[in-house]
Design an enzyme around this catalytic site. Sequence first.
Site, PDB file in Angstrom:
ATOM      1  N   PRO A  11      30.198  95.025 -20.107  1.00  0.00           N
ATOM      2  CA  PRO A  11      28.880  95.531 -20.488  1.00  0.00           C
ATOM      3  C   PRO A  11      27.723  94.623 -20.091  1.00  0.00           C
ATOM      4  CG  PRO A  11      29.950  94.562 -22.382  1.00  0.00           C
ATOM      5  CD  PRO A  11      30.963  94.533 -21.270  1.00  0.00           C
ATOM      6  N   SER A  13      27.474  92.950 -17.001  1.00  0.00           N
ATOM      7  CA  SER A  13      27.245  92.884 -15.559  1.00  0.00           C
ATOM      8  C   SER A  13      25.969  93.628 -15.184  1.00  0.00           C
ATOM      9  CB  SER A  13      28.422  93.482 -14.799  1.00  0.00           C
ATOM     10  OG  SER A  13      29.537  92.633 -14.871  1.00  0.00           O
ATOM     11  N   GLY A  14      25.318  93.132 -14.125  1.00  0.00           N
ATOM     12  CA  GLY A  14      24.080  93.750 -13.694  1.00  0.00           C
ATOM     13  C   GLY A  14      23.074  93.731 -14.828  1.00  0.00           C
ATOM     14  N   GLY A  66      30.784  93.401 -12.073  1.00  0.00           N
ATOM     15  CA  GLY A  66      30.559  92.749 -10.799  1.00  0.00           C
ATOM     16  C   GLY A  66      31.867  92.453 -10.096  1.00  0.00           C
ATOM     17  N   ASP A  67      31.773  91.756  -8.966  1.00  0.00           N
ATOM     18  CA  ASP A  67      32.987  91.404  -8.229  1.00  0.00           C
ATOM     19  C   ASP A  67      33.907  90.520  -9.060  1.00  0.00           C
ATOM     20  OD1 ASP A  67      32.407  92.852  -5.920  1.00  0.00           O
ATOM     21  OD2 ASP A  67      31.228  91.224  -5.054  1.00  0.00           O
ATOM     22  N   GLY A  68      33.335  89.766 -10.021  1.00  0.00           N
ATOM     23  CA  GLY A  68      34.164  88.941 -10.900  1.00  0.00           C
ATOM     24  C   GLY A  68      35.054  89.779 -11.797  1.00  0.00           C
ATOM     25  N   THR A  69      34.545  90.923 -12.251  1.00  0.00           N
ATOM     26  CA  THR A  69      35.364  91.825 -13.075  1.00  0.00           C
ATOM     27  C   THR A  69      36.495  92.423 -12.254  1.00  0.00           C
ATOM     28  OG1 THR A  69      33.392  92.369 -14.387  1.00  0.00           O
ATOM     29  CG2 THR A  69      35.290  93.841 -14.586  1.00  0.00           C
ATOM     30  N   GLU A  72      39.186  89.898 -11.813  1.00  0.00           N
ATOM     31  CA  GLU A  72      40.059  89.750 -12.976  1.00  0.00           C
ATOM     32  C   GLU A  72      41.130  90.833 -13.006  1.00  0.00           C
ATOM     33  OE1 GLU A  72      38.389  89.182 -16.793  1.00  0.00           O
ATOM     34  OE2 GLU A  72      37.008  87.599 -16.174  1.00  0.00           O
ATOM     35  N   GLU A 275      33.706  82.957  -9.301  1.00  0.00           N
ATOM     36  CA  GLU A 275      34.038  82.343 -10.580  1.00  0.00           C
ATOM     37  C   GLU A 275      34.737  81.011 -10.325  1.00  0.00           C
ATOM     38  OE1 GLU A 275      32.966  83.740 -13.353  1.00  0.00           O
ATOM     39  OE2 GLU A 275      32.235  85.519 -12.283  1.00  0.00           O
TER      40      GLU A 275
END
Length: 297
Positions: A11, A13-14, A66-69, A72, A275
Site C-alpha cells: 500500500p 508504493s508510489g 514497485g520493482d522491490g515488491t 520479493e 533493495e
Amino acid sequence: MSKRLLFIANPRSGKGQIKDHLADILDIMIKAGYQVSVHITQSGGDATDQTIAQAENFDRIVCSGGDGTLDEVVTGMMKLEPSQRKPIGYIPAGSTNDFGNSLGIDKNMLNAARMSVSDNLFPCDIGRFNSDSFVYVAAFGLFTEVSYATPQDMKNILGHAAYIIEGAKQLRDIPSFRMQVEYDGNVIYDEFIFGMITNSKSVGGFQGIIRGDIGLNDGVFEVTLIKMPRNPIELNEILGFMTGIISDSDMVYAFQTEEIKFLSSDVVPWTLDGEFGGKHDVVVIKDESHAVEIAIE
C-alpha cells in the site's frame, strides 16, 4: 471449479494509488474466473514469506507495488522447486517500475490488472546471487545505496528526482572497490566505482544506460563496470558514455555473460532490485533461464 489467485499489494508504493483502484482490480480478477484472496504487505520481506507459504494453495500470484515488491514475490518463488512455482502477475505502482516497463506492462493500473490475469505467460530469466535472487539488477558502488536509502515518502513525492538528489550527495567522495572479476574464462582486475548486472532495458527509470541486444529470456546478463576515474577528463568520458554521447569508452567494461564471479579483499555492499542485498567479499551471479512465468499481454 474456480481458479485461485493470491493478490499481494504494497500500500505504500508510489503514491499509494492502489487504494483508489482496489475494487476495480478485484472486479477484473473475479471476472477473469478467479477466486481472489488479498494480502496487504505488513513489512519488508512479507511478500516473500507469503509467496513461500501460500504458493501451493493458489494457481497464480499477482503483486502490486514497485520493482522491490515484485522482487520479493520472485524471491519467494525461487525458493520453491521449479515444479511448485506458479505464474506471476505484476501491477506496477512504484516510482520507477524498470522491469514492468521492460516487459511492456501498461502503466495504467487497470490495464495492468487485465494483463496480470492473461493466459499469455512470458518465461523470464531470473538472477541467482549467491543464495539469493534478483529480477532485473544487481549492483554495487555509486548511486546504488540511493534507492534503498531514499525515504519512501520522498520517492512518492519526487519520483526520479529523489534518486538524483540523494545520489548527488555521494559525488563529494566517490568510493571505489578493487575487485577481481571472472567470466567466460576471462579475468579482470581493476578498481571500480560502479557495477551492475542487469536483465532490463532501463535502470532507475533511465533508458540507454545498458548497451547491446537486450532480451529478458536470452540466457545472459548485460554487465556494466565503470573504472575509477583519475582525472576530470576520465570522469567526463564516463559521463559521456553513460548519457549516450559517446558509444565506447576505455573507462567502461560492457559485455554479456550467463555467469560472473566477483572477489574483493573488503566486503562490498550490493543492491538487488533496489533493495539492500548485503555486504559480500565473494559474489557469484548466474542466469537461471526461464525460471518463472510472468503474465503479459
